[in-house]
Design an enzyme around this catalytic site. Sequence first.
Site, PDB file in Angstrom:
ATOM      1  N   ASP A 192      50.040  45.379  31.409  1.00  0.00           N
ATOM      2  CA  ASP A 192      49.160  46.311  30.904  1.00  0.00           C
ATOM      3  C   ASP A 192      48.886  47.184  32.249  1.00  0.00           C
ATOM      4  OD1 ASP A 192      47.227  47.561  29.262  1.00  0.00           O
ATOM      5  OD2 ASP A 192      45.778  46.204  30.300  1.00  0.00           O
ATOM      6  N   ASP A 215      45.247  49.388  32.589  1.00  0.00           N
ATOM      7  CA  ASP A 215      43.854  49.598  32.602  1.00  0.00           C
ATOM      8  C   ASP A 215      43.284  48.306  32.709  1.00  0.00           C
ATOM      9  OD1 ASP A 215      43.638  52.468  33.180  1.00  0.00           O
ATOM     10  OD2 ASP A 215      44.366  52.580  31.307  1.00  0.00           O
TER      11      ASP A 215
END
Length: 230
Positions: free
Chosen positions: A17, A19
């Site tokens: 991922d 953020d």
Amino acid sequence: MTAVAPLPFRPQAVLFDMDGLMLDSERAILDCLAQASAEQGHDLPYSLWLQMVGGSEAVCRGLLHQHLDPEPAQTLLDRAHALYEVVVDAGVPHRPGIVELLDWLQARGIPRAVATSTKRPLALRKLRAAGLLERFDAVCTSSDVAHPKPAPDIYLLAASTLGVDPLRCLVLEDSPTGVRAALAAGMTPVQVPDMLHPDEEVRGLRHRIVTSLGEAQRLLEARLATADPA
């Protein structure tokens, strides 16, 4: 240092991922939303912004519409996006341990991909400004799939792009939404919580939860240190 139990398999790829996991952007995004809300005189709780962590743009917009009519909600979002553009252009700081982990994976030839709910143009800008774009073999974004997290689409796309069986992929995520997406894709997630600490429901998913990217790296080191090639 406490010994770390090895992973149950030797990953053929690690999917990240963006953020809140690699970039310390969740705080910046939420601060921009809160600032835009205050500027426009809305009395919205910070807990609302926390609910948006890890969610797609559509999910965040839907949450905001529970509190504001569409027109003021759009005005707020536009202002928050403008504030965030300034942050992005300045370069979003790294989360601790990300460079060391990417170095370690690259040295061992383990493929790496980004799987982010951010739209492609902004995702590429953020990764490039942070000096991380060239560290990945693939970047998959919400622009590239029909269904965002927690649907498995983006992780399945990342595995397909790398040419790796989803069952052989390790996923690193900070949010429960991303963990659910990885599980739905048949992958093994390791959660590195940032702003959202796992509650009883999330812990009930029975995935691994660690306190840092450094601890996630030690899981990988323990696996590769075993003689078992599986």
